[in-house]
Design an enzyme around this catalytic site. Structure first.
Site, PDB file in Angstrom:
ATOM      1  N   GLU A  77      10.085  16.640  14.732  1.00  0.00           N
ATOM      2  CA  GLU A  77      10.458  16.480  13.336  1.00  0.00           C
ATOM      3  C   GLU A  77       9.625  17.430  12.475  1.00  0.00           C
ATOM      4  OE1 GLU A  77      11.522  12.810  10.415  1.00  0.00           O
ATOM      5  OE2 GLU A  77       9.548  12.713  11.376  1.00  0.00           O
ATOM      6  N   GLU A 137      10.019   1.973  10.530  1.00  0.00           N
ATOM      7  CA  GLU A 137      11.048   2.982  10.261  1.00  0.00           C
ATOM      8  C   GLU A 137      10.341   4.319  10.337  1.00  0.00           C
ATOM      9  OE1 GLU A 137      12.896   5.785   8.922  1.00  0.00           O
ATOM     10  OE2 GLU A 137      12.711   4.960   6.902  1.00  0.00           O
ATOM     11  N   LYS A 148       0.854  -1.189   0.000  1.00  0.00           N
ATOM     12  CA  LYS A 148       0.000   0.000   0.000  1.00  0.00           C
ATOM     13  C   LYS A 148       0.887   1.236   0.000  1.00  0.00           C
ATOM     14  CE  LYS A 148      -1.647   2.814   2.913  1.00  0.00           C
ATOM     15  NZ  LYS A 148      -1.634   4.035   2.053  1.00  0.00           N
ATOM     16  N   CYS A 168      13.754  11.553   6.489  1.00  0.00           N
ATOM     17  CA  CYS A 168      13.686  11.200   7.907  1.00  0.00           C
ATOM     18  C   CYS A 168      15.049  11.231   8.576  1.00  0.00           C
ATOM     19  CB  CYS A 168      13.039   9.834   8.078  1.00  0.00           C
ATOM     20  SG  CYS A 168      13.837   8.522   7.133  1.00  0.00           S
TER      21      CYS A 168
END
Length: 478
Positions: free
Chosen positions: A385, A251, A176, A285
């Protein structure tokens, strides 16, 4: 390189080796990040679509898991060759979806993952799936049906990291992709279909996380979920997966620290840090978003960072002079601007950039490359973040202080250390609680395991260790 206005229409899911009509209604529009025009559409799948894909993967697993390694590797190599034929077209798509400058999108977003398929094939051929261990025979067997849920920032790269390793291990997969940037995943599915991958080994269902993603993760017929995305979403994947005690690989986010030691070449180090932070518009990331510099070199480091940041020309990713394209979506652009405003409100010094739209770019999801100085570890921009081109410069007094600040984070995905003494840099790197550390700008290695400590996730991707994530161990006692 020239921009096209092509609209890529995908009306079906890929399930059981066929392109099938969706059970869900409606579609998702894929938006060109520069023009804000519709550049594609994919089906809005539902739970029934998800269930069909899982059933196809489950049915295909017994035969695929027993297929010899050379055959599995051959399919990966053949699909890699098919993608290579379309590399330029895929790079165009990703530049439009995500905003990465086209001159970087080809090597980073397309050729690197194409090469990774070949790497997985090579490593699978070398892997000891059966070996003697004292009086036992140790078997490495595929975990089963794998659900791969992938993000929008490196759409083909992250798909290959999961699908390539899982297929090499002998697993079957339901993929997906993110509905924001799904088009390269369709290119991958087409490539595998064209090289004759057995039906049901790879299935693709498009849709959002709340509908398709949730249904896939909670399915009792799924043995493993591998997910890349936000830490918030990762928590939800863990919660739902725990109901059936399936393996969950995550992750997640990062807030990586880049430690410049007092003996480093400051100019080279700061330049490397800014470039790393701004790669793919900061939508990475592992980006070094916290630059730690000796307090006595604060002014010089800030001046260099300002100078370097202001060379990042903002504009259309298909223009040769552009170094910073648009963000992938309007929501991402607005999120970044909110964080920049928060940094100003909390007292950080705005060195360059800001929350205002770049001049002359009223259309497109553009933000200014931004640098903050005088950032303290407790500020929001030093802790959360941002996922954009926003660099925070923090100062430290001595080496232990730098390590303490670097480790003062819920994340632990990546980091960097610069020093004139490589051994000293490695000593500091060993003290950082993070999955990877680059020494003096060490280059990305697709063979090295990638993944994080703490709330950056669990498990590793890439290379032989990435394949190991999709294997179970069985011992035969003789």
């Amino acid at each position: 390189m020239s921009r096209t206005s092509d609209v890529h229409e995908h009306a079906r899911h890929f399930i059981g080796g066929e392109w099938v009509e969706p059970k869900g209604e409606g579609s998702f529009e894929v938006i060109d990040a520069t023009t804000e025009a519709v550049m594609g559409r994919v089906p809005a799948g539902n739970a029934e679509d998800a269930a069909m894909a899982v059933a196809a993967a489950k049915a295909a697993f017994p035969a695929w898991s027993q297929t010899d390694v050379a055959t599995r590797a051959g399919f990966l190599e053949a699909a890699s060759a098919k993608l290579k034929e379309r590399a330029d077209a895929i790079a165009d798509i990703v530049s439009r979806e995500v905003g990465m400058p086209r001159k970087l999108a080809l090597p980073v977003q397309v050729l690197l993952p194409i090469g990774n398929l070949r790497t997985f094939a090579k490593r699978a051929r070398e892997m000891p799936f059966e070996e003697e261990l004292g009086s036992s025979v140790l078997l490495r067997e595929p975990v089963g049906v794998v659900v791969a849920i992938t993000p929008w920032n490196y759409p083909l790269h992250q798909v290959v990291a999961k699908v390539g390793a899982a297929l090499a291990a002998g697993c079957t997969v339901v993929l997906k992709p993110s509905e924001v940037a799904p088009l390269s995943a369709y290119a991958l599915a087409h490539a595998f279909a064209e090289v004759g991958l057995p039906p049901g080994v790879l299935n693709l269902v498009s849709g959002d996380g709340a509908t398709v993603g949730e249904a896939l993760v909670e399915s009792p017929d799924v043995d493993m979920v591998t997910f890349t995305g936000s830490t918030r979403a990762g928590r939800r994947v863990s919660e739902v997966g725990a109901r059936t005690i399936k393996r969950v690989h995550l992750e997640l986010g990062g807030k990586s620290a880049f430690v410049i030691l007092d003996d480093a070449d400051l100019g080279a180090a700061v330049k490397a840090g800014v470039k790393n932070c701004y790669l793919n518009g900061g939508q990475t990331c592992s980006a070094w978003t916290r630059m730690l510099v000796p307090a006595g070199k604060r002014d010089e480091a800030v001046a260099i960072a300002k100078s370097v940041a202001e060379t990042f020309t903002v504009g259309d990713p298909f223009e040769g002079t552009t170094r910073l394209g648009p963000m992938a979506s309007g929501a991402q652009r607005d999120r970044i601007r909110t964080y920049v405003q928060k940094g100003v409100e909390e007292g950080a010094t705005l060195v360059t950039g800001g929350a205002e739209p770049p001049e002359g770019l009223d259309t497109g999801f553009f933000v200014r490359p931004t640098v903050f100085a005088d950032v303290t570890p407790d500020m929001t921009i030093a802790r959360e973040e941002i996922f954009g081109p926003v660099l925070s410069i923090l100062t430290y007094e001595e080496e232990d202080d730098a390590v303490r600040i670097a480790n003062d984070s819920i994340y632990g995905l990546h980091g960097g250390v610069f020093s004139a003494d490589v051994e000293r840099a490695k000593r500091v790197a060993r003290r950082l609680r993070t999955g990877q550390v680059d020494i003096n700008g060490g280059r990305f290695n697709a063979e090295a395991p990638f993944g994080g400590y703490k709330q950056s996730g669990n498990g590793r991707e890439y290379g032989a260790i990435g394949i190991e994530e999709f294997l179970e161990y069985k011992s035969l006692q003789l």
